[in-house]
Design a protein around this motif. Structure first.
Motif, mmCIF file in Angstrom:
data_model
loop_
_atom_site.group_PDB
_atom_site.id
_atom_site.type_symbol
_atom_site.label_atom_id
_atom_site.label_comp_id
_atom_site.label_asym_id
_atom_site.label_seq_id
_atom_site.Cartn_x
_atom_site.Cartn_y
_atom_site.Cartn_z
ATOM 1 N N ALA A 1 -55.152 -101.861 3.589
ATOM 2 C CA ALA A 1 -54.268 -101.681 2.467
ATOM 3 C C ALA A 1 -52.977 -102.024 2.893
ATOM 4 C CB ALA A 1 -54.604 -100.183 2.258
ATOM 5 N N LEU A 2 -52.458 -101.769 4.306
ATOM 6 C CA LEU A 2 -51.336 -102.204 4.962
ATOM 7 C C LEU A 2 -51.054 -103.568 4.717
ATOM 8 C CD1 LEU A 2 -50.668 -100.103 8.143
ATOM 9 C CD2 LEU A 2 -49.136 -100.019 6.289
ATOM 10 N N GLU A 3 -51.826 -104.450 4.988
ATOM 11 C CA GLU A 3 -51.856 -105.773 4.797
ATOM 12 C C GLU A 3 -51.921 -106.287 3.295
ATOM 13 O OE1 GLU A 3 -54.174 -106.557 9.027
ATOM 14 O OE2 GLU A 3 -55.456 -106.733 7.394
ATOM 15 N N ASN A 4 -52.699 -105.514 2.550
ATOM 16 C CA ASN A 4 -52.788 -106.013 1.166
ATOM 17 C C ASN A 4 -51.685 -105.604 0.309
ATOM 18 O OD1 ASN A 4 -55.366 -107.065 1.870
ATOM 19 N ND2 ASN A 4 -56.492 -105.400 1.270
ATOM 20 N N PHE A 5 -50.979 -104.526 0.376
ATOM 21 C CA PHE A 5 -50.011 -104.033 -0.334
ATOM 22 C C PHE A 5 -48.598 -103.896 0.408
ATOM 23 C CE2 PHE A 5 -54.039 -101.859 -1.770
ATOM 24 C CZ PHE A 5 -54.574 -102.840 -2.617
ATOM 25 N N PRO A 6 -48.058 -105.034 0.797
ATOM 26 C CA PRO A 6 -46.648 -104.873 1.035
ATOM 27 C C PRO A 6 -45.596 -105.075 -0.007
ATOM 28 C CG PRO A 6 -47.540 -107.245 1.525
ATOM 29 C CD PRO A 6 -48.479 -106.168 0.912
ATOM 30 N N ILE A 7 -45.568 -103.991 -0.714
ATOM 31 C CA ILE A 7 -44.996 -103.907 -2.312
ATOM 32 C C ILE A 7 -43.607 -103.362 -2.094
ATOM 33 C CG2 ILE A 7 -45.211 -103.536 -4.579
ATOM 34 C CD1 ILE A 7 -47.425 -105.283 -3.207
ATOM 35 N N THR A 8 -43.583 -102.110 -1.915
ATOM 36 C CA THR A 8 -42.352 -101.318 -1.896
ATOM 37 C C THR A 8 -41.694 -100.987 -0.718
ATOM 38 O OG1 THR A 8 -43.278 -99.283 -1.958
ATOM 39 C CG2 THR A 8 -42.931 -100.279 -3.908
ATOM 40 N N GLY A 9 -42.620 -101.186 0.399
ATOM 41 C CA GLY A 9 -41.990 -100.749 1.781
ATOM 42 C C GLY A 9 -41.844 -99.002 1.873
ATOM 43 N N THR A 10 -42.345 -98.511 0.709
ATOM 44 C CA THR A 10 -42.457 -96.917 0.801
ATOM 45 C C THR A 10 -43.742 -96.374 0.925
ATOM 46 O OG1 THR A 10 -40.466 -97.121 -0.644
ATOM 47 C CG2 THR A 10 -41.792 -94.980 -0.459
ATOM 48 N N PRO A 11 -44.126 -95.754 2.301
ATOM 49 C CA PRO A 11 -45.137 -95.172 2.228
ATOM 50 C C PRO A 11 -45.555 -93.900 1.601
ATOM 51 C CG PRO A 11 -43.967 -94.514 4.179
ATOM 52 C CD PRO A 11 -42.853 -95.555 3.310
ATOM 53 N N ILE A 12 -46.670 -93.552 1.287
ATOM 54 C CA ILE A 12 -46.965 -92.400 0.456
ATOM 55 C C ILE A 12 -46.454 -91.028 1.369
ATOM 56 C CG2 ILE A 12 -48.943 -93.124 -0.439
ATOM 57 C CD1 ILE A 12 -50.566 -91.720 1.380
ATOM 58 N N SER A 13 -46.333 -91.083 2.592
ATOM 59 C CA SER A 13 -45.447 -90.032 3.350
ATOM 60 C C SER A 13 -44.353 -89.655 2.859
ATOM 61 C CB SER A 13 -45.599 -90.085 4.943
ATOM 62 O OG SER A 13 -44.718 -91.473 5.337
ATOM 63 N N VAL A 14 -43.447 -90.570 2.096
ATOM 64 C CA VAL A 14 -42.385 -90.311 1.481
ATOM 65 C C VAL A 14 -42.304 -88.867 0.630
ATOM 66 C CG1 VAL A 14 -42.509 -91.553 -0.759
ATOM 67 C CG2 VAL A 14 -40.174 -90.998 0.444
ATOM 68 N N TYR A 15 -43.656 -88.507 -0.067
ATOM 69 C CA TYR A 15 -44.026 -87.191 -0.830
ATOM 70 C C TYR A 15 -44.795 -86.608 -0.009
ATOM 71 C CZ TYR A 15 -42.392 -90.605 -4.229
ATOM 72 O OH TYR A 15 -41.554 -91.565 -5.149
ATOM 73 N N PRO A 16 -44.313 -85.851 1.024
ATOM 74 C CA PRO A 16 -44.943 -84.864 1.674
ATOM 75 C C PRO A 16 -45.824 -83.749 0.863
ATOM 76 C CG PRO A 16 -42.676 -84.205 1.710
ATOM 77 C CD PRO A 16 -42.870 -85.503 1.099
ATOM 78 N N GLN A 17 -45.543 -83.400 -0.411
ATOM 79 C CA GLN A 17 -46.348 -82.686 -1.250
ATOM 80 C C GLN A 17 -47.566 -83.330 -1.764
ATOM 81 O OE1 GLN A 17 -43.294 -83.901 -1.889
ATOM 82 N NE2 GLN A 17 -41.911 -82.264 -1.922
ATOM 83 N N LEU A 18 -47.511 -84.782 -1.563
ATOM 84 C CA LEU A 18 -49.078 -85.367 -2.020
ATOM 85 C C LEU A 18 -49.992 -85.330 -0.758
ATOM 86 C CD1 LEU A 18 -50.598 -87.323 -3.647
ATOM 87 C CD2 LEU A 18 -49.486 -89.196 -2.771
ATOM 88 N N ILE A 19 -49.244 -85.451 0.423
ATOM 89 C CA ILE A 19 -49.880 -85.398 1.574
ATOM 90 C C ILE A 19 -50.533 -83.921 1.718
ATOM 91 C CG2 ILE A 19 -50.037 -85.947 4.019
ATOM 92 C CD1 ILE A 19 -49.322 -88.245 2.229
ATOM 93 N N ASN A 20 -49.679 -83.055 1.697
ATOM 94 C CA ASN A 20 -50.428 -81.632 1.927
ATOM 95 C C ASN A 20 -51.370 -81.427 0.833
ATOM 96 O OD1 ASN A 20 -48.659 -81.333 3.931
ATOM 97 N ND2 ASN A 20 -47.024 -80.228 2.572
ATOM 98 N N ALA A 21 -51.347 -81.909 -0.362
ATOM 99 C CA ALA A 21 -52.194 -81.672 -1.474
ATOM 100 C C ALA A 21 -53.555 -82.326 -1.214
ATOM 101 C CB ALA A 21 -51.550 -82.257 -2.914
ATOM 102 N N LEU A 22 -53.429 -83.567 -0.641
ATOM 103 C CA LEU A 22 -54.689 -84.219 -0.155
ATOM 104 C C LEU A 22 -55.475 -83.407 1.004
ATOM 105 C CD1 LEU A 22 -53.240 -88.007 -0.050
ATOM 106 C CD2 LEU A 22 -55.136 -87.255 -1.342
ATOM 107 N N ALA A 23 -54.732 -82.941 1.989
ATOM 108 C CA ALA A 23 -55.209 -82.082 3.040
ATOM 109 C C ALA A 23 -55.869 -80.903 2.256
ATOM 110 C CB ALA A 23 -54.131 -81.686 3.841
ATOM 111 N N ALA A 24 -55.273 -80.252 1.304
ATOM 112 C CA ALA A 24 -55.741 -79.109 0.642
ATOM 113 C C ALA A 24 -57.057 -79.292 -0.040
ATOM 114 C CB ALA A 24 -54.712 -78.253 -0.327
#
Length: 468
Positions: free
Chosen positions: A28-51
């Motif tokens: 995915a890193l190789e396929n989507f060099p689009i915005t340069g913004t990783p999903i970790s910019v939204y910690p609320q999303l990362i924490n929701a995935l972990a939940a």
């Protein structure tokens, strides 16, 4: 750099040993060099995935599908993620093809490798605990990803509402401070009738309160989830009791009273809740931008504009004009509003583009919605702290505007009659004399009576007038 070999359907790849993610994330890193913004910019999303992953592990163990050792390791890994461990390893771009599969696999791989460490194994030793077989058990991207987005949105909305509380309190404080400061109200940028500066600032607080109420109402739509739907809503590869048990665990983990959608086939491609939240945000953004327009107009000058209020000076305003100070804080909030309105258009198009049993465009929906929520929150806090709290009023100038405005004849009309009021207005406009002075000169009212009429409490609220 030391590496490990991981395998997927496309073949083998070397993964740096210091990375918690695996081969699917690398692709995915190789396929989507689009915005340069990783999903970790939204910690609320990362924490929701972990939940979600923790709730799934607990449910699978409860149903006899996952052994206690692996379940405990996965839950512990999820708690680590929610504590901030390995957020930097959630690296896939916020905009990605695949309906969020890359995000889900990024979470599966990071959690699996954290769990493997808990069990004393090396990263990538998936024969002991596998990202798909164990972390993703009873799940599909198509129910995990939307559910995580709903949870993250719920958290972000509440964070925005709290920031709105801060800004509303700032406006309410100024409304009280300026409660006796008389000024001219304006319609269509023309003099209207008198009001107080406190009433003007109070209206901004009321506007925010209304939008807070609408946001909290909209949360009821975001609490409905499709966890247990798996691929298209039929629940394939899940235990009959999985959906309800997983919902219960997820509600306990997040503290959100989640409900399972009545029809999971209908719910899986449905992004209506995101559109609804975005629509409320657009409403709020447009109204907040209007407030900022007002602040810029009222503070325009300092000599050749309205000059009714002073915004705190935050920085030099020009590289060529010495002494110039600009309303930079309201300006930045204006720009946030324009972005939110644009994000709503993006969300609408992406929602419409869904096909059959899935909407593949939830990544851009999520990114657009999260940007709106985060930027509005930051804008509210910045506007309160760096602008509203420091506003001062030019009281004498405001009073002078009232006394010289043609508009005050409306307040005098019940006392001197429509014909006299019209004549006074016309003469004041032609001669440049003040309405106040003309009324005195023509002895239509005594100075005592005129001053009584022009008191703020008389001019700015309903009152009974004796019949003529």
């Amino acid at each position: 750099m030391a590496t490990r070999i991981e395998h997927d359907l496309l073949g083998d790849r070397d993964i740096p040993n210091d990375k918690y993610y695996g081969v699917h994330t690398l692709r995915a890193l190789e396929n989507f060099p689009i915005t340069g913004t990783p999903i970790s910019v939204y910690p609320q999303l990362i924490n929701a995935l972990a939940a979600v992953k923790a709730a799934a592990a607990l449910t699978n163990h409860e149903l006899g599908l996952l052994d206690k050792t692996r379940a405990d390791a996965i839950v512990t890994a999820c708690k680590q993620v929610q504590a901030g461990v390995a957020h930097a390893h959630f690296v896939v771009d916020v905009i990605q093809g695949g309906a969020g599969t890359s995000t889900n696999m990024n979470a599966n791989e990071v959690i699996a490798n954290l769990a493997l460490e808990q069990l004393g194994h090396a990263r990538g030793a998936y024969e002991h605990l596998h990202p798909n077989e164990h972390v993703n058990m009873s799940q599909s991207t198509n129910d995990v990803y939307p559910t995580a987005l709903h949870i993250a949105t719920h958290v972000l909305v509440l964070e925005l509402v709290e920031a709105m509380n801060v800004l509303r309190a700032s406006f309410e404080h100024k409304a009280n401070e300026f409660r006796n400061v008389l000024k001219m109200g304006r319609t269509q940028l023309q003099d209207a009738v008198p009001m107080t500066l406190g009433q003007e600032f109070g209206s901004y607080a009321v506007s925010l309160a209304e939008d807070q109420a609408r946001l909290l109402e909209a949360l009821s739509t975001i609490r409905e989830i499709n966890l247990g739907a798996t691929a298209i809503g039929t629940g394939i590869n899940t235990h009959p009791n999985y959906a309800e048990a997983a919902r219960k665990h997820l509600s306990q983990i997040t503290g959100i009273p989640l409900i399972t959608a009545q029809d999971l086939v209908a719910a899986t491609p449905d992004v209506g809740a995101f559109m609804h939240i975005s629509g409320v945000l657009k409403r709020m953004a447009a109204k907040l931008s209007k407030t900022c327009n007002d602040l810029r107009l009222l503070s325009s000058g300092p000599r050749a504009g309205m000059g009714e209020i002073n915004l705190p000076a935050m920085q030099a305003g020009s590289s060529i004009m010495p002494g110039k100070v600009n309303p930079v804080i309201p300006e930045v909030v204006n720009q946030i509003a324009y972005e939110v309105i644009g994000n709503d258009v993006t969300i609408t198009f992406a929602a419409e583009a869904g096909q059959l049993q899935l909407n593949a465009f939830e990544p851009v929906i999520a990114h657009s919605l999260f940007k709106s929520l985060v930027h509005l929150r930051n804008g509210c806090l910045t506007l309160a702290d760096k602008c509203v709290n420091g506003i001062t009023a030019n009281v004498d100038h405001l009073r002078d505007n009232v006394e010289h405005s043609i508009g005050i004849v409306t307040a005098l009309n019940p006392h001197i009659g429509y014909t006299n009021a019209t004549a006074i207005a016309q003469e004041a406009l032609v001669s440049g004399a003040s309405v106040y002075q003309l009324v005195l000169d023509k002895r239509l009212l005594s100075q005592e009576a005129l001053d009584e009429i022009l008191q703020p409490e008389m001019l700015t609220q309903p009152r009974a007038v004796a019949a003529s």
